[in-house]
Write an enzyme that holds these catalytic residues in place. Structure first.
Site, PDB file in Angstrom:
ATOM      1  N   CYS A   2      72.946  37.805 -25.470  1.00  0.00           N
ATOM      2  CA  CYS A   2      72.439  39.061 -26.014  1.00  0.00           C
ATOM      3  C   CYS A   2      71.125  39.400 -25.318  1.00  0.00           C
ATOM      4  O   CYS A   2      70.286  38.531 -25.099  1.00  0.00           O
ATOM      5  CB  CYS A   2      72.188  39.047 -27.509  1.00  0.00           C
ATOM      6  SG  CYS A   2      73.669  38.803 -28.477  1.00  0.00           S
ATOM      7  N   ARG A  27      73.448  38.960 -19.901  1.00  0.00           N
ATOM      8  CA  ARG A  27      73.261  38.168 -21.122  1.00  0.00           C
ATOM      9  C   ARG A  27      74.365  38.423 -22.154  1.00  0.00           C
ATOM     10  O   ARG A  27      74.410  37.773 -23.198  1.00  0.00           O
ATOM     11  CB  ARG A  27      71.903  38.479 -21.740  1.00  0.00           C
ATOM     12  CG  ARG A  27      70.737  38.138 -20.837  1.00  0.00           C
ATOM     13  CD  ARG A  27      69.425  38.488 -21.496  1.00  0.00           C
ATOM     14  NE  ARG A  27      69.154  37.630 -22.612  1.00  0.00           N
ATOM     15  CZ  ARG A  27      68.532  36.459 -22.552  1.00  0.00           C
ATOM     16  NH1 ARG A  27      68.105  36.016 -21.391  1.00  0.00           N
ATOM     17  NH2 ARG A  27      68.340  35.736 -23.620  1.00  0.00           N
ATOM     18  N   TRP A  73      76.506  39.689 -26.901  1.00  0.00           N
ATOM     19  CA  TRP A  73      77.527  38.658 -26.691  1.00  0.00           C
ATOM     20  C   TRP A  73      77.928  38.222 -28.090  1.00  0.00           C
ATOM     21  O   TRP A  73      77.126  37.647 -28.828  1.00  0.00           O
ATOM     22  CB  TRP A  73      76.949  37.490 -25.891  1.00  0.00           C
ATOM     23  CG  TRP A  73      77.985  36.486 -25.494  1.00  0.00           C
ATOM     24  CD1 TRP A  73      78.792  36.550 -24.394  1.00  0.00           C
ATOM     25  CD2 TRP A  73      78.334  35.274 -26.179  1.00  0.00           C
ATOM     26  NE1 TRP A  73      79.625  35.454 -24.360  1.00  0.00           N
ATOM     27  CE2 TRP A  73      79.365  34.661 -25.443  1.00  0.00           C
ATOM     28  CE3 TRP A  73      77.890  34.666 -27.342  1.00  0.00           C
ATOM     29  CZ2 TRP A  73      79.953  33.464 -25.822  1.00  0.00           C
ATOM     30  CZ3 TRP A  73      78.474  33.462 -27.731  1.00  0.00           C
ATOM     31  CH2 TRP A  73      79.493  32.876 -26.969  1.00  0.00           C
ATOM     32  N   ASN A  99      68.954  38.704 -31.211  1.00  0.00           N
ATOM     33  CA  ASN A  99      69.591  37.736 -30.326  1.00  0.00           C
ATOM     34  C   ASN A  99      69.448  36.374 -31.000  1.00  0.00           C
ATOM     35  O   ASN A  99      68.333  35.991 -31.345  1.00  0.00           O
ATOM     36  CB  ASN A  99      68.868  37.754 -28.967  1.00  0.00           C
ATOM     37  CG  ASN A  99      69.257  36.596 -28.077  1.00  0.00           C
ATOM     38  OD1 ASN A  99      70.347  36.033 -28.200  1.00  0.00           O
ATOM     39  ND2 ASN A  99      68.375  36.229 -27.170  1.00  0.00           N
ATOM     40  N   GLY A 100      70.556  35.666 -31.216  1.00  0.00           N
ATOM     41  CA  GLY A 100      70.477  34.355 -31.850  1.00  0.00           C
ATOM     42  C   GLY A 100      71.500  34.212 -32.955  1.00  0.00           C
ATOM     43  O   GLY A 100      72.447  35.009 -33.040  1.00  0.00           O
ATOM     44  N   GLU A 478      82.146  20.924  -9.994  1.00  0.00           N
ATOM     45  CA  GLU A 478      81.441  22.194  -9.816  1.00  0.00           C
ATOM     46  C   GLU A 478      82.356  23.235  -9.156  1.00  0.00           C
ATOM     47  O   GLU A 478      82.436  24.380  -9.595  1.00  0.00           O
ATOM     48  CB  GLU A 478      80.168  21.967  -8.985  1.00  0.00           C
ATOM     49  CG  GLU A 478      79.378  23.212  -8.622  1.00  0.00           C
ATOM     50  CD  GLU A 478      78.942  24.050  -9.827  1.00  0.00           C
ATOM     51  OE1 GLU A 478      79.010  23.568 -10.968  1.00  0.00           O
ATOM     52  OE2 GLU A 478      78.566  25.212  -9.604  1.00  0.00           O
ATOM     53  N   LYS A 482      83.481  26.658 -10.981  1.00  0.00           N
ATOM     54  CA  LYS A 482      83.161  27.965 -10.386  1.00  0.00           C
ATOM     55  C   LYS A 482      84.427  28.800 -10.252  1.00  0.00           C
ATOM     56  O   LYS A 482      84.460  29.970 -10.588  1.00  0.00           O
ATOM     57  CB  LYS A 482      82.520  27.729  -9.013  1.00  0.00           C
ATOM     58  CG  LYS A 482      81.596  28.791  -8.571  1.00  0.00           C
ATOM     59  CD  LYS A 482      80.137  28.519  -8.874  1.00  0.00           C
ATOM     60  CE  LYS A 482      79.894  28.189 -10.296  1.00  0.00           C
ATOM     61  NZ  LYS A 482      78.515  27.844 -10.579  1.00  0.00           N
ATOM     62  N   GLU A 485      85.908  29.794 -13.834  1.00  0.00           N
ATOM     63  CA  GLU A 485      85.132  30.678 -14.707  1.00  0.00           C
ATOM     64  C   GLU A 485      85.151  32.126 -14.249  1.00  0.00           C
ATOM     65  O   GLU A 485      85.039  33.023 -15.068  1.00  0.00           O
ATOM     66  CB  GLU A 485      83.684  30.184 -14.904  1.00  0.00           C
ATOM     67  CG  GLU A 485      82.760  30.360 -13.729  1.00  0.00           C
ATOM     68  CD  GLU A 485      81.303  30.044 -14.094  1.00  0.00           C
ATOM     69  OE1 GLU A 485      80.665  29.336 -13.310  1.00  0.00           O
ATOM     70  OE2 GLU A 485      80.813  30.508 -15.135  1.00  0.00           O
ATOM     71  N   HIS A 501      96.321   8.244 -12.546  1.00  0.00           N
ATOM     72  CA  HIS A 501      96.355   7.668 -13.896  1.00  0.00           C
ATOM     73  C   HIS A 501      96.823   8.703 -14.904  1.00  0.00           C
ATOM     74  O   HIS A 501      96.439   8.665 -16.075  1.00  0.00           O
ATOM     75  CB  HIS A 501      94.984   7.093 -14.256  1.00  0.00           C
ATOM     76  CG  HIS A 501      94.601   5.951 -13.372  1.00  0.00           C
ATOM     77  ND1 HIS A 501      95.130   4.694 -13.521  1.00  0.00           N
ATOM     78  CD2 HIS A 501      93.803   5.904 -12.277  1.00  0.00           C
ATOM     79  CE1 HIS A 501      94.652   3.903 -12.570  1.00  0.00           C
ATOM     80  NE2 HIS A 501      93.851   4.621 -11.795  1.00  0.00           N
ATOM     81  N   LYS A 600      75.045  34.732 -19.412  1.00  0.00           N
ATOM     82  CA  LYS A 600      74.237  33.903 -18.517  1.00  0.00           C
ATOM     83  C   LYS A 600      73.401  32.866 -19.254  1.00  0.00           C
ATOM     84  O   LYS A 600      73.261  31.747 -18.805  1.00  0.00           O
ATOM     85  CB  LYS A 600      73.316  34.840 -17.728  1.00  0.00           C
ATOM     86  CG  LYS A 600      72.418  34.148 -16.735  1.00  0.00           C
ATOM     87  CD  LYS A 600      73.133  33.964 -15.429  1.00  0.00           C
ATOM     88  CE  LYS A 600      72.316  33.216 -14.405  1.00  0.00           C
ATOM     89  NZ  LYS A 600      73.197  32.452 -13.508  1.00  0.00           N
TER      90      LYS A 600
HETATM   91  C1  F6R Z   1      78.344  28.000 -14.443  1.00  0.00           C
HETATM   92  C2  F6R Z   1      77.075  28.207 -15.111  1.00  0.00           C
HETATM   93  C3  F6R Z   1      76.847  27.496 -16.393  1.00  0.00           C
HETATM   94  C4  F6R Z   1      75.380  27.064 -16.544  1.00  0.00           C
HETATM   95  C5  F6R Z   1      75.146  26.475 -17.934  1.00  0.00           C
HETATM   96  C6  F6R Z   1      73.735  25.999 -18.130  1.00  0.00           C
HETATM   97  O1  F6R Z   1      78.421  28.735 -13.266  1.00  0.00           O
HETATM   98  O2  F6R Z   1      76.245  28.958 -14.675  1.00  0.00           O
HETATM   99  O3  F6R Z   1      77.702  26.412 -16.541  1.00  0.00           O
HETATM  100  O4  F6R Z   1      75.080  26.139 -15.553  1.00  0.00           O
HETATM  101  O5  F6R Z   1      75.445  27.436 -18.911  1.00  0.00           O
HETATM  102  O6  F6R Z   1      72.822  27.054 -18.090  1.00  0.00           O
HETATM  103  P1  F6R Z   1      71.287  26.794 -17.801  1.00  0.00           P
HETATM  104  O7  F6R Z   1      71.203  26.226 -16.434  1.00  0.00           O
HETATM  105  O8  F6R Z   1      70.639  28.132 -17.922  1.00  0.00           O
HETATM  106  O9  F6R Z   1      70.813  25.811 -18.828  1.00  0.00           O
END
Ligand code: F6R
Length: 605
Positions: A2, A27, A73, A99-100, A478, A482, A485, A501, A600
């Site tokens: 948010c 956000r 969000w 927000n929260g 990773e 990526k 997502e 396994h 984010k």
């Molecule tokens: C994936 C991604 C998320 C963040 C995670 C932690 O591409 O960006 O998995 O890495 O939400 O966020 P931060 O780094 O802000 O604590």
């Protein structure tokens, strides 16, 4: 999670709020809304992206120089028009955005219902509005303090109060909020990019600050209702950082900014072949350092896993890596000889922040690796190393992760040197190798063409695997995260030796498998694993160092990347994985920067 904006000044508020919301759309993008203060409060809100809100604003033309805005969000209640913020209390006393999460909202809601309050939405936010309405004593600041004493959970709230049409009020706990100080105007925002076009002077609102804004003044009160002294900080970030600058997507721009993000992060930490940290460990701490805990979420957790391989190998200190949402509830064993490292781009991730607080309370020394200046995790850690990656806007992290890796290399070398396991000469050599990485990342960006070509094949897969061993294993996680997502292709990262396994049963004709094999010592084992999946019909895309022999014979496609020290390879290897995810998503026609259901900054548990 948010985004909140607020404006008070002499210009029309609506366009400024909408622009601010666009900057904060990463956000959350389930719905958006604004409220403009005047003789009456005008609320305009709409389901979906900011463009939908703009279309509504174009019909209503809300006029006024004071307002608040929100991009949502969804947590409580589906993403529809009714649940969209702002929310106005039943008697119209307050209109607010939040927000929260309010954890005790059901209890308060039931109480208020008994008092006759009628709720329109399913949100916990409306409970704050109705509670404020119920407790209102004619003094908005006192009422905010009373509201804060009743609600449990996390919140950043901006509000307009009836009868105070020349002011905006805000309060916060465990969610970020900043005030931008302008000339004859002031701003509120969840994050810096929203205020950057107008001012660089800001006040970082603290937990249990109660703020009253006029166009000419920022007055902050504490929980005791007394006025507080405040410090205005000057932000060094440029407006450019929050713009696409000719790239199609922020993610693409941020991938290309990685050499700079890495360089800007590690350069201040290395002086003449020695490592200079921006904080000091307690006297004698590194000598008796018992154990390191690295705690983070998502991609930042993968950085922690990578760091474990490097720190344990170089500095021979045991490293335990945890997902923050598990760490905080698993009663970890910690003492004053433990170092807890928290890795976070946003510096606001709720679980990481809670883990930090828990570790501090248990006596461990805490340090964080954080990108967003003045964020809560950065402020509350005993020591912080900032990643100077600049504003990262795409939801999927790239350049912040790259910068986090840089800090981990430096830290591993620092600890190895402190423990006497790395002499001055070797340290100098290693720091030179670290400083040479940006140029290698630059060269790795030329894998753009081949990853684009391979994306054409991947885009129609339903499922994919990423396999690797040793330091390549966290990168498999990773690369897989990526891809899934943003492209919505199901994908899993696996230790290559672990596949047989159970999971190998999922490999069938045409299953795409990305095999990362950059460690010479493990190459032959990887080749065997590649043969195993290929024998079952997999289409194998190998990622290997330039000059690797014998790979063309076993893989369908090969992505060659520049060679570096084994410890530093993750910064190189990760680049084609990011590009694969990016190009695949572009080909599938999805919004790369704003994948569905995500936001984010994850400020809720
Ligand atoms: C994936 C991604 C998320 C963040 C995670 C932690 O591409 O960006 O998995 O890495 O939400 O966020 P931060 O780094 O802000 O604590």
């Amino acid at each position: 999670m948010c985004g909140i904006v607020g404006y008070i000044g002499e210009k029309q508020a609506a366009p400024i709020l909408v622009e601010g919301l666009r900057k904060l759309e990463y956000r959350g993008y389930d719905s958006a809304g604004i409220a403009i203060s005047g003789e009456n409060v005008t609320v305009v809100k709409e389901k979906g992206r900011i463009d939908n809100l703009q279309a509504e604003i174009d019909k209503v033309y809300p006029v006024g120089t004071i307002g608040i805005g929100h991009t949502r969000w969804a947590t409580h209640g589906i993403p529809d028009h009714i649940n969209a913020h702002p929310h106005t209390s039943m008697n119209g006393i307050v209109t607010l955005v939040h927000n929260g999460i309010i954890e005790n909202y059901i209890e308060i809601k039931n109480e208020l219902k008994e008092k006759g309050y009628v709720f329109k939405s399913e949100t916990d936010t409306e409970v704050i509005a109705q509670l404020f309405d119920n407790l209102f004593n004619g003094n908005p600041v006192e009422t905010m303090i009373n509201v804060a004493s009743r609600v449990e959970g996390s919140y950043a709230v901006a509000m307009i109060v009836k009868g105070f049409s020349d002011r905006v009020f805000t309060m916060k706990k465990d969610n970020p909020m900043i005030i931008g100080k302008g000339n004859g105007e002031n701003f509120i925002a969840s994050d810096i990019p929203a205020i950057l076009p107008y001012t660089k002077d800001c006040y970082i609102v603290k937990d249990n600050d109660f703020v009253e804004l006029t166009k000419d003044g920022i007055t902050v009160y504490g929980l005791d209702g007394k006025e507080k002294e405040i410090e205005i900080n000057s932000i060094s970030m440029s407006v450019d950082a929050a713009q696409k600058n000719g790239y199609d997507y922020f993610m693409e721009k941020e991938i290309y900014e990685q050499p700079k993000a890495f360089r800007d992060t590690v350069s201040p930490l290395i002086k003449d072949g020695r490592i200079v940290l921006p904080f000091e460990f307690p006297q004698g701490f590194t000598k008796k350092l018992n154990r390191i805990h690295i705690v983070a979420c998502g991609s930042a957790y993968h950085v922690g896993m990578t760091a474990k391989y490097i720190i344990e190998d170089m500095a021979r200190i045991p490293v335990i890596v945890d997902i923050a949402s598990e760490f905080r509830y698993r009663n970890p064993i910690l003492n004053e000889n433990d170092l807890c490292i928290f890795v976070s781009q946003s510096g606001e991730t709720a679980d990481t922040l809670a883990s930090l607080r828990e570790s501090k309370a248990r006596g461990a020394f805490t340090m964080s690796i954080v990108n967003v200046l003045y964020s809560t995790i950065a402020r509350e850690s005993n020591g912080v190393i900032y990643t100077n990656a600049g504003a990262e806007i795409a939801v999927a992290t790239t350049k912040a992760l790259m910068a986090q890796l840089g800090v981990c290399y430096v830290l591993a070398a620092f600890l190895a040197h402190e423990k006497g396991l790395m002499g001055d000469d070797i340290l100098h050599q290693f720091t030179d190798e670290i400083l040479a990485i940006p140029e290698k990342i630059e060269r790795t960006l030329t894998t753009d063409d081949i990853t684009k070509e391979i994306s054409g094949y991947i885009k129609d897969r339903h499922s994919m695997f990423f396999i690797g061993r040793g330091i390549d294993y966290p990168l498999c996680l990773e690369g897989s995260l990526k891809l899934k997502e943003i492209s919505y292709i199901h994908s899993e990262g696996y230790g290559a030796g672990e596949l047989k396994h159970g999971t190998i049963s999922l490999i069938e004709n045409g299953t795409a498998v990305v095999a990362i094999a950059t460690d010479d010592a493990l190459l032959n084992k990887m080749i065997s694993n590649i043969k195993e999946v290929r024998a079952r019909g997999a289409f194998v895309i190998a990622v290997v160092k330039e000059g690797t022999k014998g790979i063309h014979e076993v893989a369908d496609k090969v992505i060659y990347v520049p060679s570096a020290s084994r410890y530093l390879m993750p910064s190189i290897t990760v680049v084609p994985l990011q590009l694969l995810a990016y190009h695949t998503t572009v080909l599938k026609g999805f919004d790369v920067d704003k994948p569905r259901n995500l936001a984010k900054s994850v400020t809720v548990e």
